[in-house]
Design an enzyme around this catalytic site. Sequence first.
Site, short mmCIF file in Angstrom:
data_model
loop_
_atom_site.label_atom_id
_atom_site.label_comp_id
_atom_site.label_asym_id
_atom_site.label_seq_id
_atom_site.Cartn_x
_atom_site.Cartn_y
_atom_site.Cartn_z
CB CYS A 32 169.97 -32.47 119.73
SG CYS A 32 169.97 -33.90 120.85
CB CYS A 36 176.53 -36.29 121.45
SG CYS A 36 175.17 -36.81 122.52
CB CYS A 39 176.05 -35.42 117.45
SG CYS A 39 174.56 -35.50 116.46
N GLY A 83 168.21 -34.93 114.98
CA GLY A 83 167.90 -34.24 116.24
C GLY A 83 167.20 -35.10 117.28
CB SER A 139 171.29 -42.67 121.74
OG SER A 139 170.63 -42.59 120.51
CB CYS A 300 171.68 -47.60 99.38
SG CYS A 300 172.71 -46.21 98.87
CG ASP A 316 169.67 -38.94 108.97
OD1 ASP A 316 169.40 -37.73 108.86
OD2 ASP A 316 169.87 -39.49 110.06
CB CYS A 357 184.86 -53.36 96.70
SG CYS A 357 185.08 -52.36 98.18
CB CYS A 370 177.77 -46.52 104.38
SG CYS A 370 176.92 -44.98 104.08
#
Length: 454
Positions: A32, A36, A39, A83, A139, A300, A316, A357, A370
């Site tokens: 990138c 940040c 990140c 990135g 972003s 997922c 990702d 849950c 997630c």
Amino acid sequence: MTTQMTPAISPAVRATAPPRFHLLVKPSGSTCNLDCTYCFFLSKEALYPNSKSRMAEATLEAYIRQLLEAHRTPTVMVAWQGGEPTLMGLDFFKQSVEFVNQYRRPGQEIEYSFQTNGVLLDDDWCAFLKEHNFLVGLSVDGPQPIHDTYRLNKGGQGTFKQVMRGWEFLRKHGVDFNILCTVNAANQHHGRQVYRFFRDELGAEWMQFIPIVERATAETLPIANLGWSERPGGHRLLYTQEGSLVTERSVGGEQYGRFLVDIYEEWIRRDVGKVYVQLFDVTLHAYFGEHLLCIHAPTCGYGPALEHNGDLYTCDHFVEPRFKLGNIHETHMLELVASPPMRRFGDNKRDLLTQQCRDCDVRQLCHGGCPKDRFILSRDGEPGHNYLCAGLYLFFNHVRPTMNIMAQLVRRNEPAARVMEWVKAEDAKRGRNDPCPCGSGRKFKSCHGRPASD
Ligand code: SF4
Ligand code: SF4
């Protein structure tokens, strides 16, 4: 233009594989042009230490060709992520469109999306993005003081002004854009302010809010708190989904829910049908058994991530050696998406839910969130519970009455936006000094009862 042999899809896989999946492609790997602080993807450069992290033309061609071969739905999403994808240069993306035109089958519709920090956008980029109807994710974390807290350039300076320059190019060329805002320690108490900024100052009609949850162990936390980029002479960690602590930049679990409720109470009074907030839309669709977002779906495993060299990972968020499925130069991506490790990864989302849950009364909306965020103990002391649970429960429980009304309206073929009439009638019964229904503890008149212009 090159042509190449492509690995085959076996008939058995062809018969059982998912008809579609959402592949995120990282043409410049995790490289990138910004730095940040939160990140952790920046640290993933360490996975490919001797590589330039730039997708070669042969990999680009293999990716496009296999993606189009793999899909059995009329629409195929070509989704670029980082990135920072603009680092590849515009010619790379022009070439990608040429490959799409070369390999698309008759009747295949292509939807392009492109996630960027916006800094390198200019007239040439935006003319191209408009010509091919890209949906651009930009972003931004909020107004300047908030955005500039963590979204820094390599010199440690805030990037707000550069991002706004990119936003102006998008607007000038009429490119569709979506704001991608992280929810972090700097903006977690300012949901409505952030939302209003996007809506009123940036003219945004689509928004996503992504919680920042950076995990660490007791050992790695001090270094993790410094950020994830490379520093001369400094320690650098490879971010992995390990540890039950979080960095000081991470959003608080309950606060994430409060942030969402703060925005929801603004949206439900003024913007239903006008502004699309991803999680709100996802929640309404869940009332009809449709799961638009993997995070709140029962299972997922349909959102793999492709690295610049053709390595395919389960997601990702799990670009780590143990979650690598294979390489598309050796095995067709559909074989990898349909492979037992990928199915197991996806099914684990449901199969490893904690008892809390399983018994939860908003499970059908939340589905445990997630797996990357499941690292705390449940109420009963069971490991693998979601760090964001308190906030997720708060949000899903809070929105149920109005979501129910919207679902009823939709079932009757009436606009969901009519829910705003019901909210207005409820507000009329409320005293101005009554507590605000958002749960902030403030008076209604000085919280969500304030006019939009305040
Ligand atoms: S791990 Fe999380 S982000 Fe990745 S596919 Fe599963 S739910 Fe989606
Ligand atoms: S709100 Fe909490 S307990 Fe309920 S399903 Fe979501 S993560 Fe699980």
